[in-house]
Write an enzyme that holds these catalytic residues in place. Structure first.
Site, PDB file in Angstrom:
ATOM      1  N   HIS A   1      38.872  21.859  75.068  1.00 52.72           N
ATOM      2  CA  HIS A   1      38.954  21.311  73.484  1.00 52.72           C
ATOM      3  C   HIS A   1      40.233  22.192  73.359  1.00 52.72           C
ATOM      4  O   HIS A   1      40.238  22.390  71.983  1.00 52.72           O
ATOM      5  CB  HIS A   1      37.411  21.969  72.906  1.00 52.72           C
TER       6      HIS A   1
ATOM      7  N   ASP B   1      29.765  28.486  74.877  1.00 50.84           N
ATOM      8  CA  ASP B   1      29.322  27.795  76.019  1.00 50.84           C
ATOM      9  C   ASP B   1      30.127  27.044  76.767  1.00 50.84           C
ATOM     10  O   ASP B   1      31.623  27.000  76.540  1.00 50.84           O
ATOM     11  CB  ASP B   1      29.520  26.312  75.117  1.00 50.84           C
TER      12      ASP B   1
ATOM     13  N   GLU C   1      33.803  26.802  74.290  1.00 45.64           N
ATOM     14  CA  GLU C   1      33.120  27.432  72.617  1.00 45.64           C
ATOM     15  C   GLU C   1      32.236  28.744  72.809  1.00 45.64           C
ATOM     16  O   GLU C   1      31.852  29.506  73.558  1.00 45.64           O
ATOM     17  CB  GLU C   1      31.811  26.699  72.077  1.00 45.64           C
TER      18      GLU C   1
ATOM     19  N   ASP D   1      22.759  22.044  79.546  1.00 49.87           N
ATOM     20  CA  ASP D   1      23.239  21.126  78.970  1.00 49.87           C
ATOM     21  C   ASP D   1      23.591  20.254  79.742  1.00 49.87           C
ATOM     22  O   ASP D   1      22.451  19.025  79.845  1.00 49.87           O
ATOM     23  CB  ASP D   1      24.146  21.499  78.051  1.00 49.87           C
TER      24      ASP D   1
ATOM     25  N   HIS E   1      23.652  19.567  67.936  1.00 52.47           N
ATOM     26  CA  HIS E   1      24.948  18.304  67.307  1.00 52.47           C
ATOM     27  C   HIS E   1      26.013  18.101  68.350  1.00 52.47           C
ATOM     28  O   HIS E   1      25.537  18.488  69.309  1.00 52.47           O
ATOM     29  CB  HIS E   1      26.056  19.159  66.161  1.00 52.47           C
TER      30      HIS E   1
ATOM     31  N   GLU F   1      34.814  20.786  66.204  1.00 56.13           N
ATOM     32  CA  GLU F   1      33.511  21.266  65.161  1.00 56.13           C
ATOM     33  C   GLU F   1      33.961  22.227  64.517  1.00 56.13           C
ATOM     34  O   GLU F   1      33.121  22.763  63.997  1.00 56.13           O
ATOM     35  CB  GLU F   1      32.982  22.077  66.624  1.00 56.13           C
TER      36      GLU F   1
ATOM     37  N   LYS G   1      19.845  17.452  72.990  1.00 57.77           N
ATOM     38  CA  LYS G   1      20.654  16.698  71.899  1.00 57.77           C
ATOM     39  C   LYS G   1      19.707  15.211  72.006  1.00 57.77           C
ATOM     40  O   LYS G   1      19.688  14.769  73.725  1.00 57.77           O
ATOM     41  CB  LYS G   1      21.817  16.395  72.716  1.00 57.77           C
TER      42      LYS G   1
ATOM     43  N   GLU H   1      25.852  28.839  77.677  1.00 55.65           N
ATOM     44  CA  GLU H   1      25.490  27.523  78.252  1.00 55.65           C
ATOM     45  C   GLU H   1      25.940  26.969  79.227  1.00 55.65           C
ATOM     46  O   GLU H   1      27.320  27.504  79.294  1.00 55.65           O
ATOM     47  CB  GLU H   1      25.344  27.040  76.735  1.00 55.65           C
TER      48      GLU H   1
ATOM     49  N   SER I   1      32.587  15.696  75.535  1.00 57.45           N
ATOM     50  CA  SER I   1      31.904  16.206  76.781  1.00 57.45           C
ATOM     51  C   SER I   1      31.125  15.348  77.475  1.00 57.45           C
ATOM     52  O   SER I   1      29.735  17.043  77.732  1.00 57.45           O
ATOM     53  CB  SER I   1      32.627  18.050  76.900  1.00 57.45           C
TER      54      SER I   1
ATOM     55  N   LYS J   1      22.085  24.570  67.121  1.00 60.99           N
ATOM     56  CA  LYS J   1      23.715  25.097  67.052  1.00 60.99           C
ATOM     57  C   LYS J   1      24.705  23.530  66.828  1.00 60.99           C
ATOM     58  O   LYS J   1      24.411  22.295  67.514  1.00 60.99           O
ATOM     59  CB  LYS J   1      23.994  25.232  68.466  1.00 60.99           C
TER      60      LYS J   1
END
Ligand code: PEP
Ligand code: MG
Length: 422
Positions: free
Chosen positions: A155, A242, A164, A310, A363, A205, A335, A283, A43, A386
């Protein structure tokens, strides 16, 4: 010690999704050798540095042989003979060799592989663990882990909008205790899902993606799992979300299930969730170009919880500067491959720390056994990392690295709730 770069070699390896990615080896004059491996997002934000892929039939177009050639034929000849500890100078040359705004010529994946491998080689040549080489005497904090254990959005194939759901064991006394709390909660959650006949297969994940009826059911499950593990929601283990709101955004508004919401209506929904559940971090609550919406979000919630950008900031110092100027958040996700060099990543972290904003080192959904981010979070005292569920080896590799750092270096302190103080 002689950290003159003697060799740079890139190879194509696989990531945790079975897609090709880049690994780079740097050899130094004194015989030191180090590898770094580059992760890959799914994403991804529109403003991220560009991950170059080959196209064509091989690996469904995802091959990185061109990127390998960029490292071996374009970058290596320029950097051979230089001192590996001149990270800033080396990264500057990488930017100049690429010469584009978004690193689209050589690829952020080429640049980052070299930038990280040079850093690892220098640390090894100085005979320092990476976190100590990078952070010096100021590296003193082990992070609170934010563990993605339940998934929705793009996801997962369920009726959950949020991408998330993370557990945050900030009430632990040590990093190892935090990992124990996280693992016990994760297993309690798996038990709950099984009892209810829900799916326990995991996603990229390591989080579960059961067929649930909405976001509140997901949050209820997490609170129950924390309690079943014998822990106190909000005191021992809190929650973080998230939303990845880019995925919900269509022509000026946000689509959740069958409903369409304005940014303000979505913010009001977040306010309800924050009242009902022990959520400490949100997030990408809004999409990557909704700067006005983000301003409202920060006015409404910025005093109560952590608001992390993000896709909004993509670890890019100039987008972060705009965020600081317009006061749209109070934290950034970090990131390395969103921006493409170690030096720019460190600059992004320095900028936000100067303003008292938090940094969550992260990650990507496509990962390798590389553990650079574990050292980066300790070196910079970011206080939060995270890196997925406490299952799946490419995620656990980062947590294990931190457990080993904790065991080896008794001078480090666990960040705990302090990491969330504003
Ligand atoms: C880690 C994330 O996913 P990806 O790597 O797919 O961007 C994220 O969105 O925060
Ligand atoms: Mg995100």
């Amino acid at each position: 010690m002689n950290d003159t770069i003697r060799q740079i070699q890139a190879v194509e390896i696989l990531d945790s999704r079975g897609n090709p990615t880049v690994a780079v080896r740097v050899g130094l004059e004194d015989g030191t050798e180090a590898w770094a491996r580059v992760p890959s997002g799914a994403s991804t934000g529109a403003h991220e540095a560009v991950e170059v892929r080959d196209g064509g039939r091989r690996y469904g177009g995802k091959g990185v042989l061109n990127v390998i050639r960029h490292v071996n034929d374009v970058i290596a000849p320029v950097l051979l003979g230089q001192a590996a500890h001149h990270q800033d100078g080396i990264d500057q040359q990488l930017l100049e060799l690429d010469g584009t705004q978004q690193k689209s010529r050589l690829g952020a994946n080429a640049l980052l592989g070299v930038s990280m491998a040079v850093m690892h080689a220098a640390a090894a040549s100085f005979q320092q663990p990476l976190y100590r080489y990078l952070g010096g005497v100021q590296a003193r904090t082990l992070p609170v882990p934010l563990l993605n254990v339940l998934n929705g959005g793009a996801h997962a194939d369920n009726n959950v909008d949020i991408q998330e759901f993370m557990i945050v064991p900030a009430g632990a006394g040590t990093f190892s205790e935090a990992m124990q709390m996280a693992s016990e909660t994760y297993h309690a959650l798996k038990g709950l899902l099984k009892e209810r006949g829900l799916r326990t297969a995991v996603g990229d994940e390591g989080g579960f993606a059961p067929d649930l009826n909405g976001d509140r059911e997901a949050l209820d499950l997490l609170v129950e799992a924390i309690q079943r593990a014998g822990l106190r929601p909000g005191e021992d283990v809190a929650l973080a979300l998230d939303v990845a709101a880019n995925e919900l955004y269509h022509q000026g508004s946000y689509r959740l299930g069958d409903e369409t919401k304005s940014a303000d209506a979505l913010i009001a929904w977040y306010q309800e969730l924050i009242k009902a559940y022990p959520i400490v971090s949100l997030e990408d609550g809004l999409s990557e170009d909704d700067w006005d919406g983000w301003k409202h979000l920060n006015q409404a919630l910025g005093q109560q919880i952590q608001l992390v950008g993000d896709d909004l900031f993509v670890t890019n110092p100039s987008r972060i500067q705009r965020g600081l100027d317009e006061d749209v958040a109070n934290a950034v996700l970090i990131k390395l491959n969103q921006i493409g060099t170690v030096s720019e990543t460190l600059e992004a972290m320095r900028m936000t720390a100067r303003r008292g904003w938090r940094a969550v080192v992260s990650h990507r959904s496509g990962e390798t056994e590389d553990t650079t981010i574990a050292d980066l979070t300790v070196a910079t005292n970011s206080g939060q990392i995270k890196t997925g569920a406490p299952a799946r080896s490419e995620r656990v590799a980062k947590y294990n690295r931190l457990l080993m750092i904790e065991a080896q270096d008794t001078g480090l302190e666990f960040a705990g709730w302090e990491a969330f103080r504003r």
